[in-house]
Design a protein around this motif. Structure first.
Motif, PDB file in Angstrom:
ATOM      1  N   THR A 185     -11.950 -32.306   8.859  1.00 32.44           N
ATOM      2  CA  THR A 185     -13.124 -31.895   8.082  1.00 32.44           C
ATOM      3  C   THR A 185     -12.770 -31.495   6.658  1.00 32.44           C
ATOM      4  O   THR A 185     -13.556 -31.720   5.736  1.00 32.44           O
ATOM      5  CB  THR A 185     -13.851 -30.736   8.784  1.00 32.44           C
ATOM      6  OG1 THR A 185     -12.954 -29.636   8.980  1.00 32.44           O
ATOM      7  CG2 THR A 185     -14.402 -31.172  10.133  1.00 32.44           C
ATOM      8  N   LEU A 229     -12.842 -34.472   4.252  1.00 33.64           N
ATOM      9  CA  LEU A 229     -14.090 -35.187   3.992  1.00 33.64           C
ATOM     10  C   LEU A 229     -14.609 -34.967   2.576  1.00 33.64           C
ATOM     11  O   LEU A 229     -15.213 -35.868   1.983  1.00 33.64           O
ATOM     12  CB  LEU A 229     -15.158 -34.768   5.011  1.00 33.64           C
ATOM     13  CG  LEU A 229     -14.861 -35.073   6.474  1.00 33.64           C
ATOM     14  CD1 LEU A 229     -16.024 -34.646   7.351  1.00 33.64           C
ATOM     15  CD2 LEU A 229     -14.538 -36.550   6.673  1.00 33.64           C
ATOM     16  N   ARG A 250     -20.650 -39.081   5.328  1.00 40.52           N
ATOM     17  CA  ARG A 250     -19.279 -38.815   5.771  1.00 40.52           C
ATOM     18  C   ARG A 250     -19.248 -37.819   6.924  1.00 40.52           C
ATOM     19  O   ARG A 250     -18.432 -37.933   7.845  1.00 40.52           O
ATOM     20  CB  ARG A 250     -18.445 -38.299   4.595  1.00 40.52           C
ATOM     21  CG  ARG A 250     -18.162 -39.337   3.526  1.00 40.52           C
ATOM     22  CD  ARG A 250     -17.233 -40.423   4.050  1.00 40.52           C
ATOM     23  NE  ARG A 250     -16.858 -41.365   2.990  1.00 40.52           N
ATOM     24  CZ  ARG A 250     -16.005 -42.362   3.149  1.00 40.52           C
ATOM     25  NH1 ARG A 250     -15.435 -42.566   4.342  1.00 40.52           N
ATOM     26  NH2 ARG A 250     -15.702 -43.182   2.151  1.00 40.52           N
ATOM     27  N   THR A 251     -20.117 -36.845   6.881  1.00 40.82           N
ATOM     28  CA  THR A 251     -20.154 -35.850   7.951  1.00 40.82           C
ATOM     29  C   THR A 251     -20.572 -36.486   9.266  1.00 40.82           C
ATOM     30  O   THR A 251     -19.983 -36.224  10.322  1.00 40.82           O
ATOM     31  CB  THR A 251     -21.115 -34.710   7.583  1.00 40.82           C
ATOM     32  OG1 THR A 251     -20.651 -34.064   6.395  1.00 40.82           O
ATOM     33  CG2 THR A 251     -21.211 -33.682   8.700  1.00 40.82           C
TER      34      THR A 251
END
Length: 300
Positions: free
Chosen positions: A177, A180, A265-266
């Motif tokens: 994460t 990202l 992207r998440t």
């Protein structure tokens, strides 16, 4: 394949060097799904990890001082363009913040303590903090193609295991994460709309007497050249940058683009995003209990 070591494995963990980041540097925003942690909750997790690591290092015979999560609260992240006129009028491009960061680093008690240790004790301190080279290792390949590794041993790992309950999962989801942000920012800067916004901004700046093709060029002129000593000019230029960012619509356009690509992207890594959120929220009771225990034992 490149190997990149996380900060926890570096000597910086012991020396507590404050990262040398400018106003353009990366500070990952909250990307986890569900209810984001509040600032006080983030402080609880940070303080618990610091105190547990400090307690562990003391058990190994070494001193350690807690490092603030935000040593310079006025530091801001402007990845594309400075768009806060008030901030720019106080800090320009952040040369004053860079100077304060250098001062804090020089005065850091962890750094001075570590540098004053005999070389053999330095090696032992690093092993206590980051783990034995012979210990098991964790590795994860992040979405940007980088393989990150760390030793699953030492006081840093022990503290994170106690707080988050699953060191391997915590390392994996934070590695993924945290990567990202750089990806969605790269998406933004590769978008044709970004180039159009920069051209409008540059025309606005030129009309005001500042001949810079991009915000990065303006920033570099004051943070990476002898011109940086001209503090009044730095502030005037940064204020003009922020005003042009608003008057040309650049700031609004970039915010929309970043949100678009952030969501994309998440979603691509939603499982890791949600797992991080779950681990963080589950960690809060353990972190508070650890702080209470340390407080009762006189560590804090």
């Amino acid at each position: 394949m490149r190997l990149r070591q996380p900060v926890a494995l570096m000597m910086v963990g012991m020396v507590a060097l404050l990262a040398m980041v400018s106003c353009s540097a990366h500070k990952p925003r909250q990307v986890a799904g569900g209810q984001p942690l509040t600032e006080p909750e983030k402080e609880v997790l940070h303080e618990a990890e610091q105190m547990l690591t400090r307690s562990c290092m003391k058990d190994h015979g070494f001193e350690m001082w807690a490092v603030p999560r935000q040593p310079l609260p006025e530091d801001r992240d402007f990845p594309y363009v400075i768009d806060d006129v008030e901030w720019a009028s106080r800090h320009g491009y952040g040369s004053d913040i860079d100077a304060e960061r250098s001062r804090l680093r020089a005065a850091d008690p962890n750094r001075r303590y570590f540098e004053n240790l005999p070389s053999a004790e330095q090696a032992r301190a690093l092993e206590a903090l980051n783990g034995r080279q012979s210990a098991a290792r964790l590795e994860v390949r992040t979405p940007d193609g980088v393989t990150m590794g760390r030793i699953a041993d030492g006081c840093t790992s022990q503290a994170q295991q106690e707080i988050y309950g699953d060191l391997a999962s915590w390392f994996r989801v934070t590695s993924v994460t945290d990567s990202l942000t750089a990806l969605w920012r790269a998406d933004v800067t590769a978008d044709d709309r970004f180039e159009s916004a920069v051209r409008r901004w540059s025309s606005c700046m030129k009309a005001r007497g500042f001949d810079y093709l991009t915000p990065l060029k303006a920033r570099e002129a004051f943070l990476r050249s002898p011109q940086s000593a001209d503090r009044p000019q730095e502030i005037r230029t940064a204020v003009a940058e922020a005003e042009c960012a608003h008057s040309t619509g650049m700031s609004t356009d970039l915010q929309r683009m970043e949100e678009q690509y952030r969501i994309q992207r998440t979603r691509q890594h939603q499982t890791d995003v949600d797992t991080r959120a779950r681990l963080e929220h589950e960690a809060l009771p353990r972190a508070r209990a650890a702080l209470a225990d340390i407080g009762r034992s006189g560590e804090g």
